[in-house]
Write a protein that holds these residues in place. Structure first.
Motif, mmCIF file in Angstrom:
data_model
loop_
_atom_site.group_PDB
_atom_site.id
_atom_site.type_symbol
_atom_site.label_atom_id
_atom_site.label_comp_id
_atom_site.label_asym_id
_atom_site.label_seq_id
_atom_site.Cartn_x
_atom_site.Cartn_y
_atom_site.Cartn_z
ATOM 1 N N ALA A 118 0.665 -0.956 0.053
ATOM 2 C CA ALA A 118 0.178 -0.081 -0.091
ATOM 3 C C ALA A 118 0.837 1.334 0.208
ATOM 4 C CB ALA A 118 -0.698 -0.046 1.075
ATOM 5 N N SER A 119 2.088 1.141 0.317
ATOM 6 C CA SER A 119 3.009 2.195 0.498
ATOM 7 C C SER A 119 3.020 3.313 -0.457
ATOM 8 C CB SER A 119 4.317 1.863 1.235
ATOM 9 O OG SER A 119 5.146 1.409 0.335
ATOM 10 N N LEU A 120 2.948 2.849 -1.851
ATOM 11 C CA LEU A 120 3.087 3.514 -2.993
ATOM 12 C C LEU A 120 2.005 3.964 -3.745
ATOM 13 C CD1 LEU A 120 6.563 1.956 -4.384
ATOM 14 C CD2 LEU A 120 6.298 4.024 -2.909
ATOM 15 N N HIS A 121 0.899 3.519 -2.795
ATOM 16 C CA HIS A 121 -0.581 3.775 -3.776
ATOM 17 C C HIS A 121 -0.548 3.402 -5.061
ATOM 18 C CE1 HIS A 121 -0.056 7.703 -0.839
ATOM 19 N NE2 HIS A 121 -0.238 6.377 -0.325
ATOM 20 N N PRO A 122 -0.366 2.113 -5.108
ATOM 21 C CA PRO A 122 -0.390 1.642 -6.595
ATOM 22 C C PRO A 122 -1.824 1.621 -7.442
ATOM 23 C CG PRO A 122 -0.479 -0.491 -5.056
ATOM 24 C CD PRO A 122 -0.452 1.046 -4.358
ATOM 25 N N ALA A 123 -1.963 1.890 -8.440
ATOM 26 C CA ALA A 123 -3.226 1.652 -8.958
ATOM 27 C C ALA A 123 -3.995 0.426 -8.908
ATOM 28 C CB ALA A 123 -2.900 1.836 -10.657
ATOM 29 N N VAL A 124 -3.433 -0.746 -9.033
ATOM 30 C CA VAL A 124 -4.057 -1.953 -8.697
ATOM 31 C C VAL A 124 -3.559 -2.805 -7.590
ATOM 32 C CG1 VAL A 124 -4.862 -4.222 -9.554
ATOM 33 C CG2 VAL A 124 -4.974 -2.180 -11.061
ATOM 34 N N ILE A 125 -4.008 -3.360 -6.566
ATOM 35 C CA ILE A 125 -3.530 -4.370 -5.566
ATOM 36 C C ILE A 125 -4.364 -5.745 -5.815
ATOM 37 C CG2 ILE A 125 -3.535 -4.673 -3.209
ATOM 38 C CD1 ILE A 125 -3.245 -1.996 -2.562
ATOM 39 N N ILE A 126 -3.367 -6.635 -5.957
ATOM 40 C CA ILE A 126 -4.047 -8.081 -5.940
ATOM 41 C C ILE A 126 -3.861 -8.648 -4.571
ATOM 42 C CG2 ILE A 126 -3.962 -10.363 -6.917
ATOM 43 C CD1 ILE A 126 -2.907 -8.904 -9.735
ATOM 44 N N ALA A 127 -4.955 -8.893 -4.143
ATOM 45 C CA ALA A 127 -4.824 -9.285 -2.705
ATOM 46 C C ALA A 127 -5.170 -10.898 -2.550
ATOM 47 C CB ALA A 127 -5.678 -8.757 -1.566
ATOM 48 N N ASP A 128 -4.351 -11.771 -2.545
ATOM 49 C CA ASP A 128 -4.291 -13.246 -2.752
ATOM 50 C C ASP A 128 -4.680 -13.789 -1.132
ATOM 51 O OD1 ASP A 128 -4.936 -15.982 -3.208
ATOM 52 O OD2 ASP A 128 -3.180 -16.019 -4.424
ATOM 53 N N GLU A 129 -5.912 -13.899 -0.735
ATOM 54 C CA GLU A 129 -6.283 -14.495 0.698
ATOM 55 C C GLU A 129 -5.606 -13.503 1.719
ATOM 56 O OE1 GLU A 129 -8.474 -16.801 1.419
ATOM 57 O OE2 GLU A 129 -8.719 -17.909 -0.437
ATOM 58 N N PRO A 130 -5.834 -12.162 1.619
ATOM 59 C CA PRO A 130 -4.903 -11.390 2.612
ATOM 60 C C PRO A 130 -5.096 -11.314 3.989
ATOM 61 C CG PRO A 130 -6.760 -10.095 1.398
ATOM 62 C CD PRO A 130 -6.771 -11.562 0.994
#
Length: 275
Positions: free
Chosen positions: A173-185
């Motif tokens: 999250a630190s660089l505020h990406p356009a997309v985060i893929i969260a696999d079973e976070p």
């Protein structure tokens, strides 16, 4: 509706095959979906249905010698499928982040948490070491990690799986990406930290407009977080709908079966029967 420019991620006709000794096996086929800024798409289905293969294809992390990826994967208008590894490394972490299921696999055991966190930030920004460290500490505070300055000096084996999971989410999250893929976070987390992590992911999408592809077995998490839900079976998306529509009025028989398999507590029954 919106133009293509309003879609931060577009997956079109994704088809993944793996070359094995006994021939070619299709892992996923005809996968189509898109994400707008700030949107959360939940991807659900049984183990082995192709959810993780889909995410690894988007990230271009599958072994290129053993797998063939056909179709289009557009991130902010740039085609990722077939992009050189050197170019993908610039994109991973900055424009598209990955929160993987097993946090131990995300870290190199011989480097401290701080070294890995700070270097990730510096490789994608012009921040100096001090500034990157400050950003790392602030990001760790956001996921409710105690004494971040001290934790940065630890090695991965010195942290529990739940703490490592939160460090990984902080890095993503630190660089505020356009997309985060969260696999079973939330797999490695207790209920309290699950809520904190989900709250933080929701904050990232609302404040910074990051779109999230949320892969989960936990239908409760998906129903609470997602705007849209896609259901996968045998490498295909068999149903896709808004979260309320899908949970209230599922159309596909497999979706109905999946939703009916949710554990239910019958609290009305007298507990004396169990004594």
């Amino acid at each position: 509706m919106g133009t293509d420019k309003s879609k931060v991620l577009q997956v079109r006709d994704l088809h993944v095959q793996i070359k094995a000794k006994n021939g070619i096996t299709t892992l996923v086929q005809d996968i189509n979906f898109e994400l707008k800024p700030g949107e959360i798409l939940g991807l659900i289905g049984e183990s082995g249905c192709g959810k993780t293969v889909t995410s690894m294809s988007i990230l271009q992390l599958l072994n290129r010698k053993e797998t063939t990826i056909e179709g289009s994967i557009m991130l902010k208008g740039q085609e990722l499928n077939g992009l050189a590894e050197k170019e993908m490394r610039k994109i991973r972490g900055k424009d598209i982040a990955f929160i993987m299921q097993n946090p131990m696999n995300a870290f190199t055991p011989v480097f401290t948490i701080g070294h890995q966190f700070v270097e990730t930030i510096r490789s994608h920004t012009s921040l100096n070491k001090k500034q990157a460290t400050e950003l790392a500490i602030e990001s760790m505070k956001q996921v409710n990690l105690p004494d971040p300055g001290k934790l940065l000096k630890y090695y991965p084996f010195q942290l529990s799986g739940g703490m490592l999971q939160r460090v990984m989410i902080a890095i993503a999250a630190s660089l505020h990406p356009a997309v985060i893929i969260a696999d079973e976070p939330t797999t490695a987390l207790d209920v309290n930290n699950q809520k904190n992590v989900l709250r933080h992911l929701d904050k990232i999408r609302s404040e910074y407009g990051s779109a999230i592809l949320l892969i989960s077995h936990d239908l409760g998490v998906v129903s609470e977080m997602a705007d849209e839900v896609a259901v996968m079976q045998h490498g295909k998306i068999v149903e896709k709908a808004g979260v309320f529509q899908l949970f209230d009025s599922p159309k596909h028989e497999y979706t109905k079966k999946l939703l009916n398999a949710r554990p239910t507590l019958y609290l009305e029954e007298p507990m004396t029967n169990l004594i």
